[in-house]
Design a protein around this motif. Structure first.
Motif, PDB file in Angstrom:
ATOM      1  N   LEU A 292       0.835  -1.312   0.081  1.00  0.00           N
ATOM      2  CA  LEU A 292      -0.054  -0.330   0.109  1.00  0.00           C
ATOM      3  C   LEU A 292       0.717   1.233   0.075  1.00  0.00           C
ATOM      4  O   LEU A 292       0.511   2.210  -0.635  1.00  0.00           O
ATOM      5  N   ILE A 293       1.886   1.166   0.574  1.00  0.00           N
ATOM      6  CA  ILE A 293       2.850   2.592   0.855  1.00  0.00           C
ATOM      7  C   ILE A 293       3.113   2.883  -0.249  1.00  0.00           C
ATOM      8  O   ILE A 293       3.668   1.972  -1.402  1.00  0.00           O
ATOM      9  N   PRO A 294       3.158   4.313  -0.721  1.00  0.00           N
ATOM     10  CA  PRO A 294       3.734   4.802  -2.071  1.00  0.00           C
ATOM     11  C   PRO A 294       5.284   4.673  -1.854  1.00  0.00           C
ATOM     12  O   PRO A 294       6.056   4.811  -0.578  1.00  0.00           O
ATOM     13  N   TRP A 295       5.880   3.845  -2.746  1.00  0.00           N
ATOM     14  CA  TRP A 295       7.379   3.408  -2.543  1.00  0.00           C
ATOM     15  C   TRP A 295       8.272   4.727  -2.270  1.00  0.00           C
ATOM     16  O   TRP A 295       8.228   5.545  -3.140  1.00  0.00           O
ATOM     17  N   GLY A 296       9.022   4.535  -1.335  1.00  0.00           N
ATOM     18  CA  GLY A 296       9.897   5.609  -0.919  1.00  0.00           C
ATOM     19  C   GLY A 296       9.438   6.394   0.240  1.00  0.00           C
ATOM     20  O   GLY A 296      10.375   7.413   0.759  1.00  0.00           O
ATOM     21  N   THR A 297       8.313   6.169   0.590  1.00  0.00           N
ATOM     22  CA  THR A 297       7.674   7.222   1.581  1.00  0.00           C
ATOM     23  C   THR A 297       8.211   6.909   2.906  1.00  0.00           C
ATOM     24  O   THR A 297       8.398   5.851   3.299  1.00  0.00           O
ATOM     25  N   PRO A 298       8.841   7.657   3.714  1.00  0.00           N
ATOM     26  CA  PRO A 298       9.325   7.438   4.825  1.00  0.00           C
ATOM     27  C   PRO A 298       8.429   6.961   6.021  1.00  0.00           C
ATOM     28  O   PRO A 298       7.416   7.239   5.993  1.00  0.00           O
ATOM     29  N   VAL A 299       9.043   5.996   6.677  1.00  0.00           N
ATOM     30  CA  VAL A 299       8.298   5.059   7.647  1.00  0.00           C
ATOM     31  C   VAL A 299       8.465   5.369   9.138  1.00  0.00           C
ATOM     32  O   VAL A 299       9.761   4.780   9.515  1.00  0.00           O
ATOM     33  N   THR A 300       7.641   5.813   9.996  1.00  0.00           N
ATOM     34  CA  THR A 300       8.049   5.695  11.451  1.00  0.00           C
ATOM     35  C   THR A 300       7.145   4.634  12.146  1.00  0.00           C
ATOM     36  O   THR A 300       5.963   4.406  11.922  1.00  0.00           O
ATOM     37  N   LEU A 301       7.636   3.864  12.745  1.00  0.00           N
ATOM     38  CA  LEU A 301       7.132   2.657  13.608  1.00  0.00           C
ATOM     39  C   LEU A 301       6.681   3.104  15.016  1.00  0.00           C
ATOM     40  O   LEU A 301       7.563   3.616  16.060  1.00  0.00           O
ATOM     41  N   LEU A 302       5.526   2.826  15.298  1.00  0.00           N
ATOM     42  CA  LEU A 302       4.816   3.070  16.719  1.00  0.00           C
ATOM     43  C   LEU A 302       4.601   1.795  17.386  1.00  0.00           C
ATOM     44  O   LEU A 302       3.738   1.028  16.888  1.00  0.00           O
ATOM     45  N   GLY A 303       5.264   1.328  18.499  1.00  0.00           N
ATOM     46  CA  GLY A 303       5.039   0.101  19.121  1.00  0.00           C
ATOM     47  C   GLY A 303       4.868   0.081  20.520  1.00  0.00           C
ATOM     48  O   GLY A 303       5.489   0.973  21.038  1.00  0.00           O
TER      49      GLY A 303
ATOM     50  N   ILE B  75      -6.830   1.037  -2.232  1.00  0.00           N
ATOM     51  CA  ILE B  75      -7.704   2.002  -1.307  1.00  0.00           C
ATOM     52  C   ILE B  75      -6.899   3.287  -1.532  1.00  0.00           C
ATOM     53  O   ILE B  75      -7.390   4.469  -1.364  1.00  0.00           O
ATOM     54  N   VAL B  76      -5.538   3.340  -1.432  1.00  0.00           N
ATOM     55  CA  VAL B  76      -4.920   4.576  -1.307  1.00  0.00           C
ATOM     56  C   VAL B  76      -4.969   5.501  -2.685  1.00  0.00           C
ATOM     57  O   VAL B  76      -5.341   6.576  -2.461  1.00  0.00           O
ATOM     58  N   LYS B  77      -4.903   4.791  -3.650  1.00  0.00           N
ATOM     59  CA  LYS B  77      -5.073   5.388  -4.784  1.00  0.00           C
ATOM     60  C   LYS B  77      -6.667   5.702  -5.447  1.00  0.00           C
ATOM     61  O   LYS B  77      -6.902   6.621  -6.045  1.00  0.00           O
ATOM     62  N   ARG B  78      -7.538   5.150  -4.587  1.00  0.00           N
ATOM     63  CA  ARG B  78      -8.892   5.257  -5.009  1.00  0.00           C
ATOM     64  C   ARG B  78      -9.869   5.822  -3.711  1.00  0.00           C
ATOM     65  O   ARG B  78     -11.045   5.535  -3.640  1.00  0.00           O
ATOM     66  N   MET B  79      -8.985   6.593  -3.010  1.00  0.00           N
ATOM     67  CA  MET B  79      -9.818   7.022  -1.819  1.00  0.00           C
ATOM     68  C   MET B  79     -10.886   8.056  -2.274  1.00  0.00           C
ATOM     69  O   MET B  79     -12.027   7.944  -1.512  1.00  0.00           O
ATOM     70  N   ASP B  80     -10.951   8.573  -3.161  1.00  0.00           N
ATOM     71  CA  ASP B  80     -11.854   9.491  -3.865  1.00  0.00           C
ATOM     72  C   ASP B  80     -13.131   8.830  -4.089  1.00  0.00           C
ATOM     73  O   ASP B  80     -14.359   9.261  -4.157  1.00  0.00           O
ATOM     74  N   GLU B  81     -13.045   7.378  -4.127  1.00  0.00           N
ATOM     75  CA  GLU B  81     -14.260   6.687  -4.601  1.00  0.00           C
ATOM     76  C   GLU B  81     -15.066   5.986  -3.246  1.00  0.00           C
ATOM     77  O   GLU B  81     -16.275   5.643  -3.338  1.00  0.00           O
ATOM     78  N   VAL B  82     -14.624   6.452  -2.120  1.00  0.00           N
ATOM     79  CA  VAL B  82     -15.032   6.007  -1.068  1.00  0.00           C
ATOM     80  C   VAL B  82     -16.156   7.005  -0.672  1.00  0.00           C
ATOM     81  O   VAL B  82     -15.937   8.358  -0.603  1.00  0.00           O
ATOM     82  N   PRO B  83     -17.570   6.761  -0.645  1.00  0.00           N
ATOM     83  CA  PRO B  83     -18.408   7.804  -0.472  1.00  0.00           C
ATOM     84  C   PRO B  83     -18.295   8.481   0.959  1.00  0.00           C
ATOM     85  O   PRO B  83     -17.658   8.110   1.803  1.00  0.00           O
ATOM     86  N   GLU B  84     -18.642   9.851   0.929  1.00  0.00           N
ATOM     87  CA  GLU B  84     -18.786  10.531   2.270  1.00  0.00           C
ATOM     88  C   GLU B  84     -19.862   9.901   3.028  1.00  0.00           C
ATOM     89  O   GLU B  84     -20.593   9.249   2.629  1.00  0.00           O
ATOM     90  N   GLY B  85     -19.893  10.304   4.235  1.00  0.00           N
ATOM     91  CA  GLY B  85     -20.867   9.829   5.235  1.00  0.00           C
ATOM     92  C   GLY B  85     -20.419   8.446   6.016  1.00  0.00           C
ATOM     93  O   GLY B  85     -19.006   8.463   6.176  1.00  0.00           O
ATOM     94  N   GLU B  86     -21.126   7.776   6.500  1.00  0.00           N
ATOM     95  CA  GLU B  86     -20.662   6.704   7.435  1.00  0.00           C
ATOM     96  C   GLU B  86     -20.436   5.443   6.712  1.00  0.00           C
ATOM     97  O   GLU B  86     -21.144   4.981   5.861  1.00  0.00           O
TER      98      GLU B  86
ATOM     99  N   ALA C  50      -7.690  -0.720   6.274  1.00  0.00           N
ATOM    100  CA  ALA C  50      -8.297  -0.032   5.274  1.00  0.00           C
ATOM    101  C   ALA C  50      -9.028   1.214   6.255  1.00  0.00           C
ATOM    102  O   ALA C  50      -9.052   2.320   5.678  1.00  0.00           O
ATOM    103  N   ALA C  51      -9.657   0.882   7.296  1.00  0.00           N
ATOM    104  CA  ALA C  51     -10.293   1.727   8.102  1.00  0.00           C
ATOM    105  C   ALA C  51      -9.676   2.761   8.529  1.00  0.00           C
ATOM    106  O   ALA C  51     -10.000   3.983   8.643  1.00  0.00           O
ATOM    107  N   SER C  52      -8.449   2.427   8.991  1.00  0.00           N
ATOM    108  CA  SER C  52      -7.436   3.551   9.508  1.00  0.00           C
ATOM    109  C   SER C  52      -6.929   4.532   8.376  1.00  0.00           C
ATOM    110  O   SER C  52      -6.823   5.577   8.660  1.00  0.00           O
ATOM    111  N   LEU C  53      -6.750   3.916   7.308  1.00  0.00           N
ATOM    112  CA  LEU C  53      -6.530   4.853   6.234  1.00  0.00           C
ATOM    113  C   LEU C  53      -7.571   5.696   5.900  1.00  0.00           C
ATOM    114  O   LEU C  53      -7.686   6.951   5.557  1.00  0.00           O
ATOM    115  N   VAL C  54      -9.019   5.123   5.772  1.00  0.00           N
ATOM    116  CA  VAL C  54     -10.231   5.923   5.331  1.00  0.00           C
ATOM    117  C   VAL C  54     -10.333   7.175   6.394  1.00  0.00           C
ATOM    118  O   VAL C  54     -10.684   8.034   6.233  1.00  0.00           O
TER     119      VAL C  54
END
Length: 459
Positions: free
Chosen positions: A301-312, A396-407, A421-425
């Motif tokens: 899912l991640i755009p390749w090369g995006t910096p990643v910070t890990l939270l654990g 889901i990342v590249k098609r986020m605009d297709e997720v309807p508004e609302g609940e 996916a829910a965390s991204l949305v």
């Protein structure tokens, strides 16, 4: 001398490496990049690694073969036809390597997963074949990773290669594949067999050994689904002789640094379970729990090369995630933080409501909600909730605009992918509920309208 085969498993990627020894010397097949596991296994067995064999230029992980050979002084065997930029010992079909009097290895050209794929036969009283991405448990390696133009040819090659293995090797030959334990490099599911197999067993159960070529090719091609986007980076990385994993501890990040990284659009990845994440997390962070196929989905899912910070929750959790990521070429986290989410931000924590399919059925009687199904295409076609929006998780990342508004109520097959996916949305500001439930077990019994290939959707 007795021969011992030690499997070194990487469950998160669905792969196995092998250390084979006679009590004194050893050879290794398809080692993962974190070679310390192989070195530890050899030290524990009291043996010296003298030979390393690569079945193919891998598409699903960064190899540790070159680094292991460099560190141990072992000979590194790679198909002579592979185009690589490092020094290796070339090997071809039919060539025999005598690792020791008890360890005699014969190369067999078994194209299909790649054109230059080799299997390695351990000859002797207890024969075994290290079949890489060729003959798997109840399946074969997928033939489409080199591009659509080659897929049909490779599928036919895969059929012939499997037939060659079955014809030339004895029934008691152990089958020791690299892929097929949840790996996306398998063409089809192995049907639950992940323990052991032999050529004789595969003759009984493996479709490639019972179907004619036309049926096998047609069924294999029809069953292919999407594979992780990061695969495109693995072949080139392996062709240059990658270094071993750098597992030194990443930079520690405080609240201010985490806030700046989040504001800059970097990915802050929460490694905790989806239950813990749902109960409270830093707004804008993404949940890729270590209790699932963490590296596969993050790398996909991640755009390749995006910096990643890990939270654990602990340094051990961060270290495990870091190890996973080096296997797919994400070499160094930008930073890391451990503890509780309250220690990572001064802002109020966000929560992610969780529910069951029964809850979803009840809610749909009272108000309009969007059902977002993030399973793969093959799962959707088999059965889905009538009226659901289908966006596979890897889109889901590249098609986020297709997720309807609302609940939006997000589901997958069991909850792991739904939480990702829910965390991204949710990070886009939408109101999200994650369905943490089994689709196969609960969706029908909840009374939800289910559409299958044999059942038309409602008008």
């Amino acid at each position: 001398m007795a021969t011992t085969i030690i499997s070194i498993e990487t469950p998160s990627l669905g792969d196995r490496s092998y250390l084979v020894h006679d009590g004194e010397v050893a050879f290794v097949v398809d080692p993962q990049r974190d070679i310390d596991r192989v070195l530890d296994a050899a030290e524990k067995a009291g043996v010296r690694i003298t030979h390393v064999f690569e079945t193919h230029i891998h598409n699903d992980y960064v190899t540790g073969g070159y680094a292991l050979a460099q560190q141990t002084g072992a000979r590194y065997y790679v198909n002579a036809e592979d185009e690589v930029s490092f020094e290796r010992t070339q090997i071809r079909d039919g060539q025999v390597v005598e690792v020791s009097p008890a360890l005699r290895v014969r190369a067999m050209h078994t194209p299909g997963h790649t054109f230059t794929h080799l299997s390695y036969v351990l000859e002797g009283a207890e024969p075994a074949v290290f079949s890489g991405g060729s003959l798997l448990f109840g399946s074969t390696g997928r033939p489409d990773l080199l591009g659509e133009a080659h897929t049909h040819d490779l599928a036919r090659h895969q059929y012939s290669s499997a037939r060659r293995l079955a014809a030339e090797l004895s029934e008691d030959t152990k089958v020791m594949p690299t892929h097929g334990f949840g790996s996306f490099c398998a063409a089809t599911s192995a049907g639950g067999n992940t323990t052991a197999s032999t050529i004789g067993q595969e003759r009984l159960i493996n479709p490639v050994l019972s179907q004619d070529q036309g049926d096998y090719v047609a069924d294999t091609l029809a069953g292919l689904d999407d594979y992780p986007a990061y695969y495109v980076h693995m072949g080139p990385a392996n062709a240059v002789g990658p270094s071993a994993s750098d597992l030194s501890e990443p930079e520690r990040a405080d609240k201010d640094q985490l806030r700046r990284r989040l504001a800059a659009g970097e990915w802050l990845v929460d490694l905790r379970t989806r239950t813990a994440f749902a109960a409270g997390h830093v707004p804008g962070t993404f949940n890729f729990g270590l209790d699932g196929q963490f590296a596969t989905y993050l790398g996909w899912l991640i755009p390749w090369g995006t910096p990643v910070t890990l939270l654990g929750e602990s340094r051990e959790q961060v270290a495990e995630a870091q190890r996973e990521l080096t296997r797919i070429g994400i070499d160094r986290p930008a930073a890391a933080a451990t503890g509780r989410p309250q220690e990572w931000t001064d802002a109020p924590l966000a929560t992610l409501p969780s529910a069951s399919f029964a809850d979803l059925a009840q809610v749909r009687h009272h108000r309009l909600v969007t059902v977002l199904d993030v399973r793969r295409g093959s799962e959707w076609r088999e059965a889905h909730i009538d009226g659901a929006v289908h966006i596979p998780i890897h889109d889901i990342v590249k098609r986020m605009d297709e997720v309807p508004e609302g609940e939006v109520w997000v589901h997958c097959a069991s909850g792991y992918r739904a939480s990702i996916a829910a965390s991204l949305v949710a990070a886009t500001g939408r109101r999200v509920v994650v369905v943490d439930d089994s689709f196969d077990r609960s969706a029908r019994t909840a009374g939800l309208p289910i559409v299958t290939e044999a059942t038309p959707a409602s008008a």
